[in-house]
Design a protein around this motif. Structure first.
Motif, mmCIF file in Angstrom:
data_model
loop_
_atom_site.group_PDB
_atom_site.id
_atom_site.type_symbol
_atom_site.label_atom_id
_atom_site.label_comp_id
_atom_site.label_asym_id
_atom_site.label_seq_id
_atom_site.Cartn_x
_atom_site.Cartn_y
_atom_site.Cartn_z
ATOM 1 N N GLU A 1 12.731 53.590 -24.954
ATOM 2 C CA GLU A 1 12.548 52.417 -25.841
ATOM 3 C C GLU A 1 12.796 51.081 -25.133
ATOM 4 O O GLU A 1 13.392 50.161 -25.706
ATOM 5 C CB GLU A 1 13.436 52.545 -27.087
ATOM 6 C CG GLU A 1 13.117 53.807 -27.899
ATOM 7 C CD GLU A 1 13.944 53.916 -29.178
ATOM 8 O OE1 GLU A 1 13.988 52.933 -29.925
ATOM 9 O OE2 GLU A 1 14.535 54.981 -29.412
ATOM 10 N N GLY A 2 12.338 51.005 -23.905
ATOM 11 C CA GLY A 2 12.422 49.718 -23.209
ATOM 12 C C GLY A 2 13.804 49.379 -22.692
ATOM 13 O O GLY A 2 14.042 48.253 -22.248
ATOM 14 N N SER B 1 5.220 40.794 -23.419
ATOM 15 C CA SER B 1 4.114 41.515 -24.050
ATOM 16 C C SER B 1 3.203 42.102 -22.984
ATOM 17 O O SER B 1 2.749 41.393 -22.089
ATOM 18 C CB SER B 1 3.316 40.565 -24.951
ATOM 19 O OG SER B 1 2.104 41.208 -25.311
ATOM 20 N N ASN C 1 3.470 46.297 -31.068
ATOM 21 C CA ASN C 1 4.397 45.878 -32.141
ATOM 22 C C ASN C 1 4.170 46.663 -33.432
ATOM 23 O O ASN C 1 4.186 46.106 -34.518
ATOM 24 C CB ASN C 1 4.281 44.368 -32.392
ATOM 25 C CG ASN C 1 5.440 43.834 -33.239
ATOM 26 O OD1 ASN C 1 6.462 44.506 -33.408
ATOM 27 N ND2 ASN C 1 5.273 42.634 -33.780
ATOM 28 N N CYS D 1 -1.374 50.349 -31.514
ATOM 29 C CA CYS D 1 -0.267 50.712 -30.622
ATOM 30 C C CYS D 1 -0.797 50.928 -29.208
ATOM 31 O O CYS D 1 -1.974 51.179 -28.998
ATOM 32 C CB CYS D 1 0.471 51.952 -31.140
ATOM 33 S SG CYS D 1 -0.484 53.474 -31.135
ATOM 34 N N THR E 1 8.486 55.239 -26.880
ATOM 35 C CA THR E 1 9.078 55.835 -28.089
ATOM 36 C C THR E 1 8.861 57.353 -28.137
ATOM 37 O O THR E 1 9.230 57.978 -29.115
ATOM 38 C CB THR E 1 8.452 55.234 -29.371
ATOM 39 O OG1 THR E 1 7.037 55.491 -29.354
ATOM 40 C CG2 THR E 1 8.683 53.739 -29.464
ATOM 41 N N GLN F 1 7.263 44.679 -25.233
ATOM 42 C CA GLN F 1 6.511 44.948 -26.470
ATOM 43 C C GLN F 1 5.080 45.333 -26.135
ATOM 44 O O GLN F 1 4.469 44.779 -25.238
ATOM 45 C CB GLN F 1 6.521 43.705 -27.367
ATOM 46 C CG GLN F 1 5.912 43.930 -28.745
ATOM 47 C CD GLN F 1 5.848 42.644 -29.565
ATOM 48 O OE1 GLN F 1 4.882 41.899 -29.469
ATOM 49 N NE2 GLN F 1 6.873 42.389 -30.355
ATOM 50 N N GLY G 1 11.226 46.480 -30.880
ATOM 51 C CA GLY G 1 10.301 45.732 -30.031
ATOM 52 C C GLY G 1 10.194 44.251 -30.326
ATOM 53 O O GLY G 1 9.304 43.573 -29.804
ATOM 54 N N ASN H 1 16.133 45.201 -23.079
ATOM 55 C CA ASN H 1 16.259 45.509 -24.510
ATOM 56 C C ASN H 1 17.713 45.765 -24.943
ATOM 57 O O ASN H 1 18.010 46.822 -25.523
ATOM 58 C CB ASN H 1 15.358 46.699 -24.870
ATOM 59 C CG ASN H 1 14.597 46.444 -26.160
ATOM 60 O OD1 ASN H 1 14.791 45.411 -26.811
ATOM 61 N ND2 ASN H 1 13.748 47.364 -26.542
ATOM 62 N N GLY I 1 15.886 52.346 -31.797
ATOM 63 C CA GLY I 1 15.724 50.900 -31.957
ATOM 64 C C GLY I 1 16.999 50.220 -32.387
ATOM 65 O O GLY I 1 18.100 50.511 -31.888
ATOM 66 N N ASP J 1 8.416 42.221 -36.909
ATOM 67 C CA ASP J 1 7.985 43.607 -36.708
ATOM 68 C C ASP J 1 6.994 44.027 -37.797
ATOM 69 O O ASP J 1 6.834 43.345 -38.811
ATOM 70 C CB ASP J 1 9.198 44.542 -36.713
ATOM 71 C CG ASP J 1 9.617 44.868 -38.129
ATOM 72 O OD1 ASP J 1 9.978 43.926 -38.851
ATOM 73 O OD2 ASP J 1 9.533 46.049 -38.533
ATOM 74 N N GLY K 1 3.981 51.656 -25.415
ATOM 75 C CA GLY K 1 4.815 51.834 -26.605
ATOM 76 C C GLY K 1 4.887 53.301 -27.003
ATOM 77 O O GLY K 1 5.944 53.806 -27.383
#
Ligand code: FAD
Ligand code: ZN
Length: 469
Positions: free
Chosen positions: A201-202, A91, A72, A140, A148, A69, A79, A464, A431, A31, A144
């Motif tokens: 957050e995925g 990705s 990252n 970013c 977030t 992701q 992520g 995730n 996260g 990360d 993402g």
């Protein structure tokens, strides 16, 4: 079978060149803060929504976890894969096409892997503003940002990523595509699935595209720095600036002395026009009436602030280059901190009115309990959001300091927020980093509803896993 034949299916879904299992995968597995290093079963780079769906279906069929992701740049360890070597790192970076700009509707629709800055530039090329801005914007991605619910430096005027998003395209945990790419500002047709996905957050779905709000470009943008003796003065300045500039006030950032000293140490070429100020405020005004009018209004505000002893000194940028240099000071703080070494990061929010008292009492508590700690305090004061970071005493080992003290420092800071009704995660999310805090601090009823949503949308816990909840 499982891994080898899954890899075969993935290769046929996205092309062998886009399934990486060997070589240096650090860019995806480590990360941005260099705190979490995982190992992926494979890094998979789909090029279209249909390919994302095919990847998810293949993973679902084999019970394989997926970590989405973008750029990252996330700061809470959400992520990157875990260390098991069993998770697929998905990705979105290859999905980087701006699909459409509707000038009359003031909307932009783009793939989730579009880098924020490139998307801002696409809007700019059509004379329009995409009013989401953060220091990580060169890396970013929109996906993402939405996953977030990113904040940044324009929230004061435009809101965070959620408020800019009108529609989403999402691949569900079962590998279906939900086309919710609406550019409608009004659409009350049942539960708001878009808002459920934003900030998830995925963990609930994979965002593959989004429709975002644009705005007309301001005729003029002006930037200033002001020196304040304490945070109470900064808050008084905010009140004055809001009263005088109204919606024209588009940025209000605060930088503590120690934060700017770190910038001076690691980026000595950056000029610091107000050296020695205990607190420096960066103000930005965006005006529809042109530069002369904007400057006049700005100077009147700063003149009044000086007269009322709300500020000690101020400088107004004379050119775009000067304005950029002032923003660079602010945006270099996280980079300078990273150069300086590991620290305990807090991304907290509380009512603006409570900030001076909270900081004074919490600073004092920290200094008493952890002698020698250095407090790196900066952030989006206009939003009541501080990056209230705690760095090891000068000359000591950052990693060791974290190992020994991070938990206790977090408890102290987060407990101190409670009487003010503050939040332990303002804009960075949960996260891996704050999962236990969420479990301990969120109301049991809220947690129960969150778990019910997760179980309904991702019954196999493939998206995730271990993040957020
Ligand atoms: P990643 O880091 O790749 O992922 C972040 C999370 O989103 C992960 O949980 C990931 O699984 C998930 N995710 C990513 N893409 C998708 C997708 N397409 N679908 C579903 N889930 C997905 N944040 C702020 O809010 N305000 C700031 O001012 C700010 N400043 C920053 C400054 C710096 C220097 C850095 C390094 C970070 C900063 N951040 C800030 C942190 C921030 O969260 C982001 O930079 C950004 O929103 C993350 O985007 P990304 O594409 O890098 O996401
Ligand atoms: Zn921030």
């Amino acid at each position: 079978m499982a891994a080898a034949s899954l890899l075969e299916t993935l290769r046929s879904a996205v092309g062998a060149a886009n399934v990486l299992t060997e070589g240096d995968l650090t860019a995806w597995e480590l990360d941005w803060r260099k705190r979490w290093r995982g190992r992926a079963l494979a890094v998979v780079r789909p090029g279209s929504t249909a390919e994302v769906a095919a990847v998810v279906r293949a993973c679902a069929a084999t019970g394989t976890a997926i970590v989405p992701q973008g750029g990252n740049t996330g700061l809470v360890g959400g992520g990157v894969p875990d260390a098991s070597g069993t998770q697929v790192l998905l990705s979105l970076q290859r999905m980087n096409r701006v699909r459409a700009i509707d000038e009359a509707n003031l909307t932009l629709t783009a793939d989730a892997g579009c880098v924020l800055q490139a998307t801002q530039e696409a809007a700019l090329a059509r004379g329009l503003l995409l009013p989401l801005s953060l220091a990580a914007e060169g890396s970013c991605t929109l996906g993402g940002n939405l996953a977030t619910n990113a904040g940044g430096t324009q929230v004061l005027r435009w809101g965070n990523a959620r408020e800019l998003c009108l529609g989403l395209e999402v691949v569900t945990a079962a590998g279906q595509v939900w086309d919710g790419l609406s550019g409608l500002r009004k659409d009350n047709t049942g539960y708001d699935l878009r808002d459920l996905m934003i900030g998830s957050e995925g963990t609930l779905g994979i965002i593959t595209a989004a429709t975002l709000k644009l705005a007309p470009l301001p005729a003029a943008t002006t930037t200033a720095l002001a020196a304040c003796a304490d945070l109470a003065q900064c808050v008084s300045l905010l009140k004055l600036a809001r009263a005088r500039l109204g919606a024209g006030l588009t940025g209000f950032e605060v930088m503590g002395r120690h934060a700017l000293d770190l910038v001076a140490r690691h980026f000595p070429a950056l000029p610091q026009p107000l050296p020695g100020a205990p607190w420096t405020v960066l103000l930005e005004q965006s005006d529809t009436e042109g530069l002369a009018r904007a400057r006049e209004r700005f100077e009147a505000l700063l003149g009044a602030a000086l007269e009322l002893s709300v500020i000690g000194d101020a400088v107004v940028a004379e050119s775009l280059a000067q304005s950029q240099a002032l923003w660079q000071l602010r945006e270099s703080i996280p980079l300078a901190q990273a150069e300086e070494g590991l620290n305990v990061k807090h991304d907290i929010s509380l009512p603006v009115s409570a900030i001076p008292e909270f900081v004074a009492s919490t600073d004092a508590l920290l200094r008493r309990r952890f002698p020698g700690v250095q407090l790196v305090n900066f952030g989006h004061l206009g939003d009541g959001n501080l990056h209230y970071n705690v760095q090891a005493p000068a000359g000591s080992d950052g990693q060791r300091f974290l190992d020994d003290n991070e938990r206790r420092i977090n408890t102290l800071v987060f407990d101190a927020l409670v009487p003010y009704g503050g939040s332990f995660s303002a804009e960075h999310g949960i996260g891996t980093l704050k999962r236990d805090e969420l479990a301990a601090r969120k109301s049991p009823v809220a947690l129960q509803m969150m778990r019910a949503v997760k179980a309904a949308l991702d019954p196999l816990n493939l998206l995730n896993p271990g993040r957020v909840l």
